[in-house]
Design an enzyme around this catalytic site. Sequence first.
Site, PDB file in Angstrom:
ATOM      1  N   LYS A  83       0.731  -1.308  -0.001  1.00 28.13           N
ATOM      2  CA  LYS A  83       0.048  -0.135   0.031  1.00 28.13           C
ATOM      3  C   LYS A  83       0.881   1.052  -0.042  1.00 28.13           C
ATOM      4  CE  LYS A  83      -4.295   1.271   2.644  1.00 28.13           C
ATOM      5  NZ  LYS A  83      -4.892   1.064   3.642  1.00 28.13           N
TER       6      LYS A  83
HETATM    7  O1  G3P Z   1      -7.659   1.950   5.673  1.00 26.98           O
HETATM    8  C1  G3P Z   1      -7.959   3.197   5.181  1.00 26.98           C
HETATM    9  C2  G3P Z   1      -9.337   3.786   5.629  1.00 26.98           C
HETATM   10  O2  G3P Z   1     -10.253   2.566   5.578  1.00 26.98           O
HETATM   11  C3  G3P Z   1      -9.382   4.584   7.071  1.00 26.98           C
HETATM   12  O3  G3P Z   1     -10.630   4.840   7.290  1.00 26.98           O
HETATM   13  O4  G3P Z   1     -12.185   5.480   9.241  1.00 26.98           O
HETATM   14  O5  G3P Z   1      -9.813   6.023   9.227  1.00 26.98           O
HETATM   15  O6  G3P Z   1     -11.464   7.159   7.712  1.00 26.98           O
HETATM   16  P1  G3P Z   1     -10.891   5.915   8.382  1.00 26.98           P
END
Ligand code: G3P
Length: 218
Positions: A83
Amino acid sequence: MKFFVDTADTAEIRELAGSGLLDGVTTNPSLIAKSGRKMADVIAEICAVVPGPVSAEVTATDSAGMLKEGRYLAQIAGNVVVKLPLTQEGLKACKVLTDEGTQTNVTLCFSAAQAIVAAKAGATYVSPFVGRLDDIGQDGMELIADIVQIYANFPAFQTEVLVASIRSPMHVVNAAKLGADVCTLPPAVLRQLFNHPLTDKGLDAFLSDWKKTGQSIL
Ligand code: G3P
């Protein structure tokens, strides 16, 4: 549509893997930090439990550093997806890793223009963050619609749309309606997908009526 789970909590992953719904896993540096464990150990353990793609994110910010880290992460297991952040350096590293046959996930995508350059860099997945766009008063799903439409215009783009930063089952339903390839879900949202109050109410009524009959099926 594929379901990935967005966590580095291996106990959660083991439990959810038993549901038969898990096609893969995504992690990020914040989720690894939350686990309190060494990244390589966590990724190796996840890869042993889930045979599908497991995203492990680099933390270098220059392409040479990203390549070093990405190659290290990729050799942990055959299902590691490297990633990379959606920056010019990240896309440079993405192109090289893709050419080497490593799967890549370009993350922190917040615009259709960014999704176009990720596809041109050969990313296996692009991760638009819908929840974080909603949080600032924009429409995350509008971005998914744009990317799905743009990618459909160019069959040479092989990049899959991996909807990230999902906050609710409605994000999943709307992403599915738009034809997004993958949703990565926090474990709590994945569990919410099963639930409906009318299912619980209906089941209670069926079981109570059944009890009155005095029968048993077996
Ligand atoms: O892993 C990336 C993403 O899904 C993060 O989500 O909830 O931290 O905005 P969030």
